[in-house]
Design a protein around this motif. Sequence first.
Motif, PDB file in Angstrom:
ATOM      1  N   VAL A 331      -6.240  11.001  -1.647  1.00 14.55           N
ATOM      2  CA  VAL A 331      -6.195   9.926  -0.654  1.00 14.55           C
ATOM      3  C   VAL A 331      -7.628   9.449  -0.440  1.00 14.55           C
ATOM      4  N   ILE A 332      -7.911   8.222  -0.833  1.00 15.78           N
ATOM      5  CA  ILE A 332      -9.285   7.720  -0.734  1.00 15.78           C
ATOM      6  C   ILE A 332      -9.440   6.706   0.401  1.00 15.78           C
ATOM      7  N   GLY A 333      -8.356   6.449   1.121  1.00 17.65           N
ATOM      8  CA  GLY A 333      -8.456   5.534   2.250  1.00 17.65           C
ATOM      9  C   GLY A 333      -7.092   5.162   2.789  1.00 17.65           C
ATOM     10  N   GLU A 334      -7.098   4.509   3.957  1.00 22.52           N
ATOM     11  CA  GLU A 334      -5.866   3.997   4.549  1.00 22.52           C
ATOM     12  C   GLU A 334      -6.059   2.527   4.879  1.00 22.52           C
ATOM     13  N   SER A 335      -4.951   1.773   4.882  1.00 28.72           N
ATOM     14  CA  SER A 335      -5.010   0.353   5.228  1.00 28.72           C
ATOM     15  C   SER A 335      -3.720  -0.029   5.943  1.00 28.72           C
ATOM     16  N   THR A 336      -3.577  -1.311   6.262  1.00 30.92           N
ATOM     17  CA  THR A 336      -2.423  -1.769   7.034  1.00 30.92           C
ATOM     18  C   THR A 336      -1.626  -2.784   6.230  1.00 30.92           C
ATOM     19  N   ASP A 337      -0.304  -2.575   6.186  1.00 31.31           N
ATOM     20  CA  ASP A 337       0.590  -3.470   5.467  1.00 31.31           C
ATOM     21  C   ASP A 337       0.920  -4.676   6.339  1.00 31.31           C
ATOM     22  N   SER A 338       1.474  -5.712   5.736  1.00 36.48           N
ATOM     23  CA  SER A 338       1.860  -6.912   6.499  1.00 36.48           C
ATOM     24  C   SER A 338       3.251  -6.772   7.115  1.00 36.48           C
ATOM     25  N   VAL A 339       4.034  -5.797   6.642  1.00 35.77           N
ATOM     26  CA  VAL A 339       5.382  -5.579   7.187  1.00 35.77           C
ATOM     27  C   VAL A 339       5.545  -4.102   7.537  1.00 35.77           C
ATOM     28  N   TYR A 340       6.529  -3.844   8.408  1.00 34.94           N
ATOM     29  CA  TYR A 340       6.830  -2.467   8.791  1.00 34.94           C
ATOM     30  C   TYR A 340       7.700  -1.795   7.726  1.00 34.94           C
ATOM     31  N   SER A 341       7.572  -0.476   7.658  1.00 35.81           N
ATOM     32  CA  SER A 341       8.491   0.355   6.884  1.00 35.81           C
ATOM     33  C   SER A 341       9.027   1.436   7.801  1.00 35.81           C
ATOM     34  N   ALA A 342      10.257   1.874   7.533  1.00 36.62           N
ATOM     35  CA  ALA A 342      10.859   2.947   8.323  1.00 36.62           C
ATOM     36  C   ALA A 342      11.751   3.768   7.408  1.00 36.62           C
TER      37      ALA A 342
END
Length: 699
Positions: A331-342
């Motif tokens: 894991v080299i980083g985290e980011s934010t998606d444009s849509v939700y996932s569940a």
Amino acid sequence: MAIITKIREKSGVAVGFIALGLILFMVGGDLFSPNSTLLGNNKNIVGEIGGQEIELRQFSELVDQIKSNYPTPPNEQQMQGVRQMAWNELIYREAYGQQIEELGITITPEELNDMISGNNISPEFGQYFRDSTGQVSRENIKMYLASLKQQGPTSPQYQQFLGFEQQIKTSRSRIKYESLISRTYFASDLEGKKEYEKQNDKVEIAYVNVPFYSMPDSAVNVTESDAKAYYNANQEEFKRDANRGIEFVTFKVQASEGDKKNLEDEMKDLSISFARTSNDTAFVESHTDGNANFMSVNMTGLPSVLEADQLETGKVYGPFFAAGSYRDYKVIGESTDSVYSAKASHILFKNDKDDAAAKKEAYATLRKIQNGENFEELAKKVGDAAPTTKSRGGDLQWFSEGRMVPAFDKAVFAARRTGLINRVVKTEFGYHIIKVTAVKTKKMFDLAVVEKKLTPSDATVNEAYRKASVFAASVKGGRKDFEKIAEDQKIFIEQALTIAPTATFINSLRGNTVRQVIRWAYNDADVNDVSEVFDLDDRFIVATLMSAREEGVADFADVKNEAKVQATKGKKAEAIAAKLNKLSGKSIEDIRKGYGNGAKSDIASDLSLNDVSIQGVGLAPKAIGTAFGLKQGDVSKPIIDENSVLVIKVRKADKALETADYSIYQRQVEGRYVRSANYNILEAVKTLSDVKDNRYKFF
């Protein structure tokens, strides 16, 4: 692997033989091969065109010339096309050349310049000089020719251009020659009229049909001499292409459990270094065998072996084994998606048959879960979810917002915590009981991946080769010995009975390495010979030659049964026709009754001369042709056709109305002539030039 094999074969040989090996290497390594020229056995001939032998060197030079025009080196499949282009080029030069010269067809310097840089640029040349719009750029051609001039006529680029220029001249000469001949094709007014009649004249017939199969073979006496007479009278039917039949045994080279354990240990050690490195890009590029080295994924794209709630930036997870490879994920980083996932699970009760019953069962099941029964166990037993979903206890895994139908989507993505949704949700599919297993998130993970493919170790390869070598060495008595030893050792024997000289596969074996086996079968082996060990990359094989047939008319002994079948068919036809002849003068129905078992009668309408079959009869071109030669009311004599004997009566004959203009049909006939012209010209030239293609011996 092939080089390792050769080294392995020579290991343990006395030093004196090494010197001999070096000498053999210096002279090409083929002193004792079937194609050796050093012992006066000149077999480096790939074919013959018009009496002119085509040497391997000459052919290979042309292949290299064509290959050099490819933007990237062609793969083996493309190389087959390159070799065919080179062979066709030689046919055009050699076979067409004399014809073209005799007719005075030439390409003038002015015409050649026009094809290279003028108003009529050759498509073969222009394709390499397209601009961004896809059009041929004369400016690019001009720059290319200028650069050639600077490099000089002795440069490799200039020589390549001269070779390509020759191909263009050959191609244009051939086109002129073919156009000259194809324009001589002409359909007369009468041919146009006949075509019109073929399409528009119609007949209706009544027929009695007696299939050959309706008479048992025992009803006719067919001797071997009858079969031989048929064979002698119908030689064309028994022409066969060359083929070979082989048996072979396979020793697969598969990674062992030990190989797998060693790779796993290697990946464990690698994961430690992976975690410590500060340059992930350089590390991955240095160590991975895979293509997907870096990825940014939301929960739906996260590899299933990773648990999202346990991932931490900077940590390495693995190794994990799947699809023949081990993988380490960092894991080299985290980011934010444009849509939700569940993530959610469900139990579905379809309402397509009985809505009330589905609803009642859904609410009853919901109460069971609320009272403490296990959701996952119930999901496996009840409801109408997809089988794969039921087997996972209703788990739908991660999905993005908008992926499910609106009512289901809304229920899941509105949830603020995990657990059972305490109501039944109705959608267009029915009634759902839903358990949210991970609430919505927009989190994405940036991953670096090191992948190592599991491949056989040298020890595993050596062991497979040892087994193959021991087997080959133990076979002393040819094919019978081959089969006995394989049976004793419980080694499965495969057969390939009709291998063509140009084949690129043997049963399920594919790839360029297979050609070495086929070349052995055609060039080196006699029937019952056993081969050396062949290295086919992922396996070793040993083969024995079962059969060898050369091109030409098959020997009577090989096709005796086939000839007997045809002779039997002929005698049946004669017997049936003789019986029908005795009933001549009667009506079609009376002929059927008089003949008895096996005879069938019917009516066929709207037949034209373009038809070749009759419904209820099958292929019957002779009967159809006969019908158009009879007058209305006429009854034919017995007609021996493809699969039966028929007697026909013309019930109705409708002649097409006369027309003043048959030009449309005349053009149709001419069109057929012209469409087949180039193929027919090529085949005729090849026949006249006695083209012999022996490329299969070398490639």
